[in-house]
Design an enzyme around this catalytic site. Structure first.
Site, mmCIF file in Angstrom:
data_model
loop_
_atom_site.group_PDB
_atom_site.id
_atom_site.type_symbol
_atom_site.label_atom_id
_atom_site.label_comp_id
_atom_site.label_asym_id
_atom_site.label_seq_id
_atom_site.Cartn_x
_atom_site.Cartn_y
_atom_site.Cartn_z
ATOM 1 N N LEU A 166 0.865 -1.173 -0.043
ATOM 2 C CA LEU A 166 -0.021 -0.325 0.247
ATOM 3 C C LEU A 166 0.892 1.385 0.135
ATOM 4 O O LEU A 166 0.496 2.142 -0.644
ATOM 5 C CB LEU A 166 -0.837 0.066 1.289
ATOM 6 C CG LEU A 166 -1.717 1.282 1.472
ATOM 7 C CD1 LEU A 166 -2.927 0.990 0.092
ATOM 8 C CD2 LEU A 166 -2.023 1.530 2.913
ATOM 9 N N TYR A 167 1.753 1.064 0.679
ATOM 10 C CA TYR A 167 2.892 2.280 0.920
ATOM 11 C C TYR A 167 3.294 2.429 -1.024
ATOM 12 O O TYR A 167 3.043 3.710 -1.066
ATOM 13 C CB TYR A 167 4.313 1.788 1.924
ATOM 14 C CG TYR A 167 5.115 3.245 1.481
ATOM 15 C CD1 TYR A 167 5.237 4.604 1.811
ATOM 16 C CD2 TYR A 167 6.808 2.451 0.608
ATOM 17 C CE1 TYR A 167 6.652 5.261 1.792
ATOM 18 C CE2 TYR A 167 7.667 3.149 0.514
ATOM 19 C CZ TYR A 167 7.328 4.726 1.160
ATOM 20 O OH TYR A 167 8.378 5.708 0.665
ATOM 21 N N ALA A 168 4.061 1.576 -1.817
ATOM 22 C CA ALA A 168 4.046 2.017 -2.629
ATOM 23 C C ALA A 168 2.858 1.942 -3.923
ATOM 24 O O ALA A 168 3.215 3.671 -4.473
ATOM 25 C CB ALA A 168 4.685 0.441 -4.036
#
Ligand SMILES: O=C(O)[C@H]1O[C@H](OP(=O)(O)OP(=O)(O)OC[C@H]2O[C@@H](n3ccc(=O)[nH]c3=O)[C@H](O)[C@@H]2O)[C@H](O)[C@@H](O)[C@@H]1O
Length: 431
Positions: A241-243
């Site tokens: 999700l960070y990416a």
């Protein structure tokens, strides 16, 4: 004088309504006997309402100033002072995430060469805020003022642009960390998406519009298998999700460039490390554990393959950031309207020499002169990718970017800083 019977309640319900209306009518006439008295009463009521409203507004404003950590003449003075430029053709830069790892280094580098710098940071507790406070003191000593606030605070950001006509924004505030996104997904949306939009809204409305340079991430390459990673490769298969939020940031900044004429440069950082770094990152937590005699977890990929990262030293990243600011080109919009096309750029900032995680551990052992207790674990499905490797030819061509620090040299500098900051016994007595 009212007759006694007028004061009495009617004796039968049947008469009640008529009598009550009659009585009220008479009360009314008693109170507002003449037109001039009625006028005075009306005036009195208007005055009462007005004073109530202004009291409310006083309470609201007063409490805002009592609770807000920003605002006021002295505060504005400090900001203007911090933003002052001390070289010809210099810039005044708003650095978000200025108490962070990359933010503090970039702020110092800009100040050192005579640019004006104002920082903003929310000092959240994703990792030890005392390290952020220490970085802040370092910046304060060099005349850099850091505003304590969140990029989601639209009024604060607008106030900053009202106070200073920033020529550039170096946007480094973010929720970082690949694996933490599984624990606290909303913090990524809050900072990396909502916060980004709030900041861009302020930038687009500012007059003059600043040029924006911001931190994307190597993680946008996700499941891409082309090696080394080039800016033109696929970035539509994020593994965390960070990416995904960083990739979303690339799309969001594109729309602000397209609609409002903001000059945008996105930098895909590759696993940045070095002195004053982030305690959540592997090289940092490994160091702490090795010194404390605790085991470290080393992830392994498919078929027990070692994971590898294109670890990039902070000084090289700083050069890439400053080079990006210097070459950013102007925004073209004003009053929220685009006047012509503005630059939109994306660059890899890596080291172009991936190193495996076990090699990272061996280098730390060598510098720390302590043996690590390795625990090999199969890489959990937590958003990690097996390796990263940057193609930096575009950054080299456009920014003159040329990393010069290999991992062994960079880690030596990190360990030196770590030991001077925490001491040899870090963790043993304190933690
Ligand atoms: O370059 C990037 O895009 C990203 O780099 C780092 O992410 P990462 O490469 O995962 O950095 P670390 O968390 O320091 O991990 C480095 C390597 O060590 C491995 N690792 C990590 C932690 C651990 O306990 N054991 C372990 O083997 C990871 O799997 C990874 O291969 C940063 O944390 C991100 O914020 C940044 O955006």
């Amino acid at each position: 004088m009212p007759a006694l019977e007028d004061e009495l309640f009617p004796s039968t319900p049947g008469k009640f309504k008529i009598d009550r209306a009659h009585t009220m009518n008479r009360h009314f006439h008693r109170c507002f006997g003449s037109t001039s008295t009625m006028f005075l009463w009306a005036l009195f009521l208007v005055a009462l309402t007005a004073s109530y409203l202004s009291f409310q507004s006083f309470v609201y404003t007063g409490s805002r100033y009592l609770t807000a950590s920003w605002g006021g003449i002295q505060w504005e003075k400090q900001i203007r002072h911090s933003a002052q430029i001390h070289r010809s053709n210099g810039m005044s830069v708003l650095v978000t995430g200025a108490a962070g790892f990359v933010g503090s280094h970039v702020s110092l580098a800009l100040k050192k060469r005579g640019d004006g710098v104002v920082g903003i940071d929310n000092f959240n507790n994703y990792y030890d805020p005392s390290l952020k406070r220490a970085r802040k003191s370092l910046l304060n000593n060099q005349g850099i003022f850091i505003v304590e606030g969140d990029i989601n605070d639209a009024r604060l950001i607008a106030k900053l642009f009202d106070t200073v006509a920033f020529t550039h924004v170096m946007h480094l505030a973010a929720q970082a960390g690949v694996r933490y996104a599984m624990e606290n997904p909303h913090s990524y949306v809050h900072s990396n998406i909502a916060g980004l939009v709030t900041l861009l809204e302020a930038c687009k409305s500012a007059y003059p519009q600043p040029s924006v340079v911001w931190a994307s991430s190597s993680s946008v390459y996700g499941l891409n298998e082309n090696v080394p990673f080039s800016e033109s490769d696929r970035t539509d298969q994020p593994a965390s999700l960070y990416a995904a939020t960083k990739k979303a940031g690339e799309e969001i900044t594109h729309t602000y460039n397209h609609i409002y004429g903001l000059s945008i440069t996105g930098l895909r950082f590759f696993t940045v490390y070095g002195p004053w770094g982030r305690p959540d990152m592997a090289y940092f937590s490994f160091t702490r554990n090795i010194l404390q005699g605790k085991p470290i977890t080393v992830y392994r990929g498919k078929d027990r393959a070692d994971l590898a990262r294109d670890f990039t030293f902070i000084d090289d990243i700083v050069k890439g950031c400053v080079g990006s600011l210097d070459t950013s080109g102007k925004s073209t919009g004003s009053g929220g309207k685009k006047r012509g096309p503005a630059p939109y750029r994306i660059f890899n900032l890596g080291n172009t020499s991936p190193v495996t995680v076990p090699t990272l551990v061996s280098l730390l052992e060598r510098h720390l002169k302590v043996k690590a207790k390795r625990n090999f674990v199969d890489m959990p499905g937590n958003g990690d990718v097996p390796f990263t490797h940057a193609n930096i030819s575009l950054a080299h061509r456009e920014l003159g970017y040329k990393p010069t620090t290999d991992l062994a040299t960079g880690l030596k500098k990190f360990v030196k800083w770590y030991l001077s900051y925490y001491g040899y016994n870090h963790g043993k007595a304190v933690n």
